[in-house]
Design a protein around this motif. Structure first.
Motif, PDB file in Angstrom:
ATOM      1  N   ALA A  39     -72.020 -22.065  12.574  1.00 25.95           N
ATOM      2  CA  ALA A  39     -71.334 -21.370  13.667  1.00 25.95           C
ATOM      3  C   ALA A  39     -69.839 -21.673  13.668  1.00 25.95           C
ATOM      4  CB  ALA A  39     -71.956 -21.761  15.008  1.00 25.95           C
ATOM      5  N   HIS A  40     -69.454 -22.907  13.294  1.00 28.61           N
ATOM      6  CA  HIS A  40     -68.031 -23.308  13.328  1.00 28.61           C
ATOM      7  C   HIS A  40     -67.697 -24.100  12.059  1.00 28.61           C
ATOM      8  CE1 HIS A  40     -67.720 -22.072  17.541  1.00 28.61           C
ATOM      9  NE2 HIS A  40     -68.866 -22.703  17.758  1.00 28.61           N
ATOM     10  N   PRO A  41     -67.618 -23.460  10.937  1.00 26.60           N
ATOM     11  CA  PRO A  41     -67.388 -24.175   9.679  1.00 26.60           C
ATOM     12  C   PRO A  41     -66.013 -24.835   9.594  1.00 26.60           C
ATOM     13  CG  PRO A  41     -67.275 -21.802   9.350  1.00 26.60           C
ATOM     14  CD  PRO A  41     -67.793 -22.015  10.738  1.00 26.60           C
ATOM     15  N   GLU A  42     -65.087 -24.399  10.454  1.00 26.30           N
ATOM     16  CA  GLU A  42     -63.745 -25.010  10.443  1.00 26.30           C
ATOM     17  C   GLU A  42     -63.697 -26.336  11.196  1.00 26.30           C
ATOM     18  OE1 GLU A  42     -64.258 -23.159  14.305  1.00 26.30           O
ATOM     19  OE2 GLU A  42     -64.708 -22.536  12.249  1.00 26.30           O
ATOM     20  N   ASP A  43     -64.769 -26.650  11.926  1.00 25.78           N
ATOM     21  CA  ASP A  43     -64.793 -27.855  12.773  1.00 25.78           C
ATOM     22  C   ASP A  43     -65.279 -29.050  11.953  1.00 25.78           C
ATOM     23  OD1 ASP A  43     -64.980 -29.779  14.680  1.00 25.78           O
ATOM     24  OD2 ASP A  43     -66.267 -28.651  16.044  1.00 25.78           O
ATOM     25  N   GLU A  62     -82.815 -36.219   3.356  1.00 27.81           N
ATOM     26  CA  GLU A  62     -82.840 -34.894   3.939  1.00 27.81           C
ATOM     27  C   GLU A  62     -81.434 -34.398   4.250  1.00 27.81           C
ATOM     28  OE1 GLU A  62     -84.139 -31.303   5.709  1.00 27.81           O
ATOM     29  OE2 GLU A  62     -85.048 -32.721   4.281  1.00 27.81           O
ATOM     30  N   ALA A  63     -80.587 -35.287   4.780  1.00 29.29           N
ATOM     31  CA  ALA A  63     -79.212 -34.893   5.104  1.00 29.29           C
ATOM     32  C   ALA A  63     -78.442 -34.524   3.831  1.00 29.29           C
ATOM     33  CB  ALA A  63     -78.511 -36.030   5.847  1.00 29.29           C
ATOM     34  N   ARG A  64     -78.631 -35.309   2.758  1.00 27.66           N
ATOM     35  CA  ARG A  64     -77.939 -35.005   1.502  1.00 27.66           C
ATOM     36  C   ARG A  64     -78.366 -33.627   0.982  1.00 27.66           C
ATOM     37  NH1 ARG A  64     -78.812 -40.188  -2.228  1.00 27.66           N
ATOM     38  NH2 ARG A  64     -77.895 -38.781  -3.773  1.00 27.66           N
ATOM     39  N   ARG A  65     -79.669 -33.331   1.068  1.00 31.46           N
ATOM     40  CA  ARG A  65     -80.149 -32.040   0.578  1.00 31.46           C
ATOM     41  C   ARG A  65     -79.493 -30.891   1.348  1.00 31.46           C
ATOM     42  NH1 ARG A  65     -83.519 -28.329   1.926  1.00 31.46           N
ATOM     43  NH2 ARG A  65     -84.244 -29.411   3.788  1.00 31.46           N
ATOM     44  N   ARG A  66     -79.445 -31.025   2.678  1.00 28.89           N
ATOM     45  CA  ARG A  66     -78.839 -29.969   3.491  1.00 28.89           C
ATOM     46  C   ARG A  66     -77.334 -29.849   3.199  1.00 28.89           C
ATOM     47  NH1 ARG A  66     -81.774 -27.980   7.930  1.00 28.89           N
ATOM     48  NH2 ARG A  66     -83.817 -28.983   8.235  1.00 28.89           N
ATOM     49  N   ILE A  71     -72.542 -27.120   0.869  1.00 31.24           N
ATOM     50  CA  ILE A  71     -71.386 -27.189  -0.023  1.00 31.24           C
ATOM     51  C   ILE A  71     -71.418 -26.037  -1.016  1.00 31.24           C
ATOM     52  CG2 ILE A  71     -70.351 -28.542  -1.903  1.00 31.24           C
ATOM     53  CD1 ILE A  71     -71.197 -31.067  -0.321  1.00 31.24           C
ATOM     54  N   ALA A  72     -72.611 -25.711  -1.509  1.00 25.35           N
ATOM     55  CA  ALA A  72     -72.732 -24.590  -2.440  1.00 25.35           C
ATOM     56  C   ALA A  72     -72.321 -23.269  -1.783  1.00 25.35           C
ATOM     57  CB  ALA A  72     -74.157 -24.499  -2.959  1.00 25.35           C
ATOM     58  N   ARG A  73     -72.609 -23.133  -0.491  1.00 28.16           N
ATOM     59  CA  ARG A  73     -72.276 -21.891   0.210  1.00 28.16           C
ATOM     60  C   ARG A  73     -70.859 -21.898   0.779  1.00 28.16           C
ATOM     61  NH1 ARG A  73     -77.400 -23.024   2.367  1.00 28.16           N
ATOM     62  NH2 ARG A  73     -76.571 -23.355   4.487  1.00 28.16           N
ATOM     63  N   HIS A  74     -70.303 -23.112   0.990  1.00 28.89           N
ATOM     64  CA  HIS A  74     -68.949 -23.220   1.574  1.00 28.89           C
ATOM     65  C   HIS A  74     -68.098 -24.172   0.714  1.00 28.89           C
ATOM     66  CE1 HIS A  74     -70.218 -21.282   5.375  1.00 28.89           C
ATOM     67  NE2 HIS A  74     -71.358 -21.942   5.192  1.00 28.89           N
ATOM     68  N   PRO A  75     -67.774 -23.807  -0.505  1.00 20.50           N
ATOM     69  CA  PRO A  75     -67.025 -24.710  -1.395  1.00 20.50           C
ATOM     70  C   PRO A  75     -65.613 -25.009  -0.906  1.00 20.50           C
ATOM     71  CG  PRO A  75     -67.161 -22.504  -2.344  1.00 20.50           C
ATOM     72  CD  PRO A  75     -68.052 -22.499  -1.137  1.00 20.50           C
ATOM     73  N   ASP A  76     -65.113 -24.239   0.048  1.00 19.07           N
ATOM     74  CA  ASP A  76     -63.757 -24.440   0.554  1.00 19.07           C
ATOM     75  C   ASP A  76     -63.719 -25.360   1.770  1.00 19.07           C
ATOM     76  OD1 ASP A  76     -65.163 -22.655   2.092  1.00 19.07           O
ATOM     77  OD2 ASP A  76     -63.403 -21.420   2.616  1.00 19.07           O
TER      78      ASP A  76
END
Length: 974
Positions: A39-43, A62-66, A71-76
């Motif tokens: 919802a807020h990737p800039e935060d 589990e946290a590392r997997r998520r 990261i794969a979807r938001h490389p920036d």
């Protein structure tokens, strides 16, 4: 910035995690974190949610997997990569290194200064932990550059902490590290974030321990523990528990207690359990080593220790923690020495190779120490002694990494027991003829000289041989500005009406100004010392190469014997311990009696037995009822009797080189029998920091005993004193300086001193009241000064020795009237006699090896050749009376020590209590003669004495009877 404070996890010798640690994370909690981020990737705080929600082992996976999916979807979004590094850090430092590096480079591309600083700090710590010191250093430089360019004061604070942490990790310039951290502390408290406070307090506590500031370290750890509890931070709790156990161990080494070891083992086990709960492999390895170190030699404990050290080494190897591996290897080598010699030596060789590979002088010194300990347990004694001497060479290399005298002395104090152990073993080898007795004495004496008052000796030799480093005009201006501000702040602190909050604020300002002044202070060029001649130690540094030909020369035993007068004996005390915490023999305690006719060594009680005995004697003397006589006789028997019985008959002067608790011992009050005369009735006495310093003073061209005496008496600070209150003792605490009273007897003392010197070749200049000022003292002609006499209050700050001061009148708007060590050192006295008729001029903070950081020591740094000062506060009237006697004899041309002996003997014969005369002593060159009677005259003091003698001749028998009666009433002092 505040929301991102949790992104910096690691600063210091080992990693700490400033966040709540849970046993596991519910999938729903992690799912909510993912929803919040989408919802807020800039935060950035949405990324940190994963770290806060999952630190247990199961939750981390589990946290590392998520995170990897995001990261794969938001490389920036490099905040995700930074948090992934946090998740990897506890169990996989190599993976964390890669994540932190990717995050730092991504933040750099985006121009995000805060993100790059956060990632760079964590990356530097992982690199340092894995032994990659060169790349780690480059990140320190980069973080500092980015923080300064950002203009964000909070980022600059983090950069200060990082720079200090690097210095601490590598064992380099701990004094600078401490000052950087104290500067950061002033900027972090009270308004900084909890994360920043934790990142500051961890290295501050570590540096304080390494500098021997145990009380301060304990207070810092208490603050850190409160933060850990309030924020439910298991990682920081693990750090604190380990640190407190380690600190308790250091204190036990310093002051052993009979049942101390079981308690230490309990603390170490608690630290191990806390590290396992937190999942911190770094702290687990450190706690395992500490537990193993404290276990005994019974079969069960030996097996447990072997298992613990094996686990430590395996974890360190698996997680690539070379420094932890080094420390566990040397501990295992020492333990194995008694049962498997070959395995012990394999561990030693691996330890040295690893320490050399990672270029860390602190670990090199520790590795060589371990090698010497294994040698003592497995090799013939002569070989072991050679190894121990080589280990001290590694300590010297570590010492030379410290770039200011204070940090050199503080760090060196932590290694003093190694010097005591080697000197004691050497003397024992001479006793048993394992080493030729004369050779053993010479080598033990050489070890002792390498230990004693090193920074003072090096400062004095360098000041004579080398010029001060050139001070740029800009640097001079900056330092002058800081000094003016420092004086103004101290003047404010002397105002009695200050509120507690304002006083606290000003003390913070003062601390920062003191740090700035030290950084700007011109340095004496280093004399340099030989690099350790070790095949695997660090390469010699460029400066050492340049200074190779200007080496410091310590006094040898043969030279000392030759240069002593036939009337002199040098008594060198080594107050070591009989056994260490592992119950290994630690060399014991000794006194070496050196005369022209030869040298002998005698055993004395160990340090832990001497400390309470010295304190008891001082307490009994303070009662002023003679009850100290039996204790004085007992200490005489334990410390002096064997040595004095065998002295040549011509010896009449004892030059005492005290050590440890003996720095506080009033030797003058000791006596052979409880009802016999005190030691000063038989001998002239003087304290000498080391034989090398004595040679240094006596090697200087003799100055004629003529010139000027500056006498400052009862300085009047005007409105800063509380009315006309009269003080009965010369003393007071720093914060109570404004309330110190006038010293009317000091004025009488000043006039008496002036009268005694008036008809000598040393002409007095008496300044009293407002004229007895700091400004007048600094403006004096030092080239003609033969005596400086100060009859005033002194304040001694044991916690901050550089704030100790002689309390004078200001004399100028820019002065505060507090003559402090940094100012004393710049007076440039030339072989003068300094008399401090004040409170505790000879006392202060004590550092093992270096000695007492007193006002008297500061005058030696300024060039004084002898200092007369007291171990305890003197009553105003008694100080005036004793000093009147002293100058009467000094004016006859007697030496500094001879005149004091006569004054003390007269006071004792008149029935005065030991509290009146025993605390005053001569330090430095006892043979200094600063005064000669004027040609053709006997001096006013002598003439007055003759006149008085004729006038009282008819009362002679009555006076003799009264003196005897007074001695009988004070027989406890006699």
């Amino acid at each position: 910035m505040g929301r991102r404070s949790g992104f910096t996890l690691a600063v210091g010798l080992a990693l700490c995690v400033p966040a709540r640690v849970a046993a596991s994370a519910e999938p729903s909690a992690l799912a909510k974190c993912e929803e919040a981020f989408v919802a807020h990737p800039e935060d950035s705080d949405a990324a940190m949610c994963f770290y806060r929600s999952a630190q247990g082992l199961a939750g981390r996976d589990e946290a590392r997997r998520r995170l990897q999916g995001l990261i794969a979807r938001h490389p920036d979004r490099p905040w995700l990569t930074l948090v992934l590094g946090h998740m990897e850090l506890m169990s996989e430092p190599a993976l964390a290194e890669a994540s932190y590096r990717r995050a730092a480079l991504a933040f750099r591309r985006l121009g995000d200064a805060e993100g790059e600083v956060m990632a760079g700090i964590n990356l530097r710590s992982v690199l340092g932990m894995r032994g990659q010191t060169e790349e780690a250093h480059q990140w320190v430089l980069r973080v500092g550059e980015v923080a300064r360019a950002s203009g964000d004061s909070r980022l600059e604070v983090r950069a200060l902490i990082l720079e200090a942490a690097e210095l601490s990790d590598l064992g380099q310039d701990l004094g600078r590290a401490y000052r950087l951290l104290k500067r950061a502390e002033a900027l972090t408290f009270p308004d900084g974030t909890d994360g920043m406070k934790k990142q500051l307090l961890s290295p501050l506590a570590t540096v304080s321990v390494n500098l021997g500031r145990f009380d301060e370290a304990r207070d810092v750890y208490a603050r850190l523990a409160e933060l850990a509890e309030r924020t439910k931070d298991a990682g920081t709790e693990a750090r604190v528990r380990f640190a407190l156990a380690n600190l308790a161990w250091r204190r036990q080494e310093e002051r052993p207690e009979p049942e101390g070891r079981p308690e230490l083992l309990r603390l170490a086990r608690e630290a191990l359990a806390a590290s396992e709960r937190a999942g911190s492999k770094a702290f687990e390895t450190m706690s395992l080593r500490l537990v193993a170190e404290l276990l005994g030699d019974g079969p069960g404990e030996r097996s447990e220790a072997e298992e613990a050290l094996g686990r430590c080494i395996d974890i360190a190897r698996e997680k690539d923690l070379p420094e932890r591996r080094i420390s566990c290897l040397w501990t295992r080598a020492e333990r194995r020495a008694a049962v498997d010699e070959a395995a012990a030596w394999r561990d030693v060789d691996e330890t040295l190779a690893l320490a050399a590979e990672h270029d860390n002088p602190l670990y090199l010194a520790s590795a060589w120490r371990a090698r010497s300990m294994v040698a003592f347990r497995t090799r013939p004694l002569p070989e072991a002694l050679d190894e121990a001497e080589r280990a001290l060479d590694a300590v010297e290399v570590l010492r030379q990494w410290q770039r200011d005298a204070t940090s050199q002395a503080e760090l060196f104090s932590g290694w003093a027991s190694d010097y005591h152990r080697l000197a004691g073993h050497m003397l024992e080898a001479g006793e048993s003829s394992a080493v030729p007795p004369r050779e053993a004495l010479e080598r033990a004496f050489a070890v002792s000289e390498r230990l004693r008052a090193r920074t003072l000796f090096e400062t004095l030799v360098a000041s004579r041989a080398l010029p001060m480093q050139a001070e740029a005009p800009e640097q001079r201006k900056a330092r002058d500005r800081v000094l003016r501000n420092l004086s103004a702040t101290q003047r404010r602190l002397l105002e009695p009406s200050l509120s507690a909050s304002e006083r606290a604020r000003l003390l913070g300002e003062l601390q920062e100004l003191e740090r700035q002044e030290r950084e700007l202070r011109p340095a004496i060029r280093s004399m340099g010392l030989p690099s350790a001649s070790l095949a695997v130690t660090e390469p010699r540094r460029e400066q050492e190469q340049q200074e190779h030909e200007q080496r410091l020369s310590f006094a040898s035993l043969a030279a000392t014997e030759q240069r002593l007068g036939e009337e002199e004996a040098l008594l060198v005390f080594l107050s070591g311990a009989d056994h260490d915490l592992q119950c290994e023999h630690a060399g014991g305690a000794w006194v070496m009696a050196v005369t022209r006719e030869g040298t002998h060594a005698y055993r004395i009680p160990e340090r832990s037995r001497l400390r309470p005995a010295v304190a008891l004697l001082s307490g009994l003397i303070e009662r002023r009822d003679g009850s100290e006589a039996a204790t004085a006789a007992a200490l005489y028997a334990q410390l002096l009797a064997p040595a004095l019985r065998e002295l040549p008959p011509k010896v009449s002067r004892l030059l005492l080189v005290p050590d440890g608790p003996l720095h506080d011992l009033p030797f003058a009050a000791l006596r052979e029998h409880a009802d016999g005369p005190p030691l000063m009735a038989r001998y002239e006495l003087a304290r000498v920091p080391s034989a090398s310093l004595l040679h240094h003073w006596r090697a200087q061209p003799a100055r004629p005993p003529e010139g000027e005496a500056l006498v400052l008496a009862d300085p009047d600070r005007g409105g800063t004193l509380q009315g006309t209150k009269v003080a009965s003792a010369r003393g007071g605490m720093f914060l109570e300086t404004a309330g110190l009273g006038a010293l009317p007897e000091a004025r009488r003392e000043g006039r008496t001193v002036s009268e005694a010197l008036e008809d000598t070749a040393v002409k007095p200049r008496l300044l009293m009241g407002t004229e007895a000022s700091e400004q007048a003292l600094k403006a004096s002609r030092w080239d003609a000064m033969r005596i400086l006499h100060v009859a005033a209050h002194a304040v001694v700050d044991v916690e901050s020795p550089e704030r100790s001061a002689l309390v004078l009148a200001p004399g100028a708007a820019g002065e505060d009237g507090l003559l402090q060590p940094r100012e004393i050192a710049e007076l440039r006295l030339r072989d003068a006699l300094v008399v401090l008729s004040s409170c505790r001029g000879a006392s202060g903070a004590m550092l093992a090896g270096e000695g007492v950081l007193s006002l008297a020591r500061a005058f030696f740094e300024s060039g004084a050749r002898a200092v007369v000062a007291s171990l305890w506060p003197m009553r105003d009237a008694e100080a005036a009376e004793l000093l009147e006697r002293y100058y009467r004899h000094l004016a006859k041309g007697q030496s500094a020590a001879s005149a004091l002996r006569e004054a003390q003997r007269e006071a004792w014969e008149d029935g005065e209590p030991a509290a009146m005369w025993a605390g005053l002593g001569v330090m430095g060159d006892a043979a200094l003669v600063p005064v000669r009677p004027a040609a053709g005259g006997m001096g006013r003091g002598v003439l007055l004495g003759l006149s008085a003698g004729v006038g009282l001749l008819a009362l002679g028998l009555w006076g003799l009877g009264m003196r005897r009666a007074r001695r009988k009433r004070g027989s406890g002092q006699a």
